[in-house]
Write an enzyme that holds these catalytic residues in place. Sequence first.
Site, PDB file in Angstrom:
ATOM      1  N   HIS A  30      42.750   8.495  45.632  1.00 42.68           N
ATOM      2  CA  HIS A  30      43.705   7.687  46.385  1.00 42.68           C
ATOM      3  C   HIS A  30      43.616   8.008  47.870  1.00 42.68           C
ATOM      4  O   HIS A  30      43.487   9.170  48.272  1.00 42.68           O
ATOM      5  CB  HIS A  30      45.132   7.936  45.884  1.00 42.68           C
ATOM      6  N   HIS A  31      43.697   6.956  48.683  1.00 45.57           N
ATOM      7  CA  HIS A  31      43.567   7.125  50.134  1.00 45.57           C
ATOM      8  C   HIS A  31      44.723   7.935  50.721  1.00 45.57           C
ATOM      9  O   HIS A  31      44.613   8.480  51.823  1.00 45.57           O
ATOM     10  CB  HIS A  31      43.491   5.753  50.811  1.00 45.57           C
ATOM     11  N   ALA A  32      45.830   8.051  49.995  1.00 48.39           N
ATOM     12  CA  ALA A  32      46.920   8.899  50.470  1.00 48.39           C
ATOM     13  C   ALA A  32      46.533  10.363  50.431  1.00 48.39           C
ATOM     14  O   ALA A  32      47.103  11.189  51.169  1.00 48.39           O
ATOM     15  CB  ALA A  32      48.173   8.679  49.618  1.00 48.39           C
TER      16      ALA A  32
END
Length: 513
Positions: A139-141
């Site tokens: 996930h880009h988070a």
Amino acid sequence: MDHSFVALETRTSPMHIGSLLIYNPATAPGGFVRFKDILAFYETRLQLSKTVRQRMVRVPFDLDYPYWIEDEDFDLEFHVRHVALPQPGDWRQLCIQAARIFSRPLDLTRPPWEFTVIEGLGNILGIAPGSFAMVTKVHHAAIDGMSGIDLMEALHTLEPHTAPPNRPDEWKPEKIPGTGELLARAWLNAIKNPFQQLNVAARSTPGLYRLLQGVMGKNFEMGGEMIAPKSRFNTTISAHRVVEGHSFPLNDIKAIRALAPGCKLNDVFLAIIGGGLRRYLLSKDDLPEKSMTAMAPISVRSGEEKGDMGNQVAAMIVQLGTQIEDPAERLAYVHDKTRNSKAMTEAIGARNMTEMSKASPALFMALGAQLYTRLGLANRMTPPFNTVVTNVPGPPVPLYSAGARLESMMGLICLNDGLGLAHVVQSYVDEATISFTADRDLLPDPQFYIGCLVESFEELLAAAKALPPPVEKPAPKPKPSATAAKRGTKSAGRRSPTTKPAKTTKPGSKKTA
């Protein structure tokens, strides 16, 4: 910024990034790698990454940013999966399988990553028999491009037979905070937020002043060229994806720089993509009159932050020169525009651009993201940019995982409403790969588009090879130093102690001196 990727996530817009990796097991013990060998290898190296065992805890009603905790229910076999391609196992089948895997959202109640081992690559040109692929999703988070490379380094070695880390794994799981604790933290952070906004404003003021000075002094331009035209890729997107990529020799990319003295490798990649987009959209009779633009992320991660989770990036907007037919002129145009964008970014300060995002209240960010999606604003608004081109420098030396040699790597990237096409440029050893992720409804012919990118590259390379060879200037004669000059002046008229004086004759003699 990390929370923005959580807020933007929808069923049709999973916000993860990743790679398509291909491994050759010839270097592994026995010349092959079993799935359980990969699991055992990863298990010995989990302690080298902060990302892999942390999960996200969201605050009720998104009143505050989510928190990272060590997942007490971590299960490695949930995150590492295993599939095989149907026969004959060619490149197109691999890309279709990768796109299918990549289009599915991650389970955000667990550590937000998945790796899928893909076997059955029996009919891919240049791939050794027995090779396998890996589709990674994170996930880009949790990571940006550079921290993703750090994760790659944690799960790879520099030699095929490297021993496991010789230190105990001191990882400890954590319990999920209760609702009351999360709401109390949200209340405290809401009180502190106005002071954070003032702090960010104070820190960003000098950058805004430098920006104004630069505009007044004409150090850079802020004109209408930076406003992106509307294109077919800037609309609401579906849940379906296509991926493709092509590798180019790094030496050829470097040779193309001669077309525009002073240009960087990134300028060459942008010009290739600009030419590819031009070819593709001309074939659809859909090319905008103005230059299309790209958002190019800039890493602001310091050496001390190398292993940290999350995103440490700013961005600049660059023109791709899609309105220019001549490849050399397009590269010169792109080089000029990237210099302008870099000057603007340096004036504001890339780190300041990142810090500004930290003052946005989580609730407003989440509501804004949901409204943007539900109201279909991507169909009505002018896009801030047409596509993304992120350049991630990969390792310059071969890597190994469970003893298998990593042969190639191709980046995969997330999309959202208004962004139906995004590119990743990733280098590895002596090659650079340009890959793209696109909405299948907006770009249904990925093989044709990758062909357009290859033709754009070939045009630029042919133009570079047609340049006359550089004229070699004769080397300048070394000038005597000031000390030597002084010595020469003082010694004028003196005889060298090792030189005999010339004989002379008296006037009227037949011989002359």
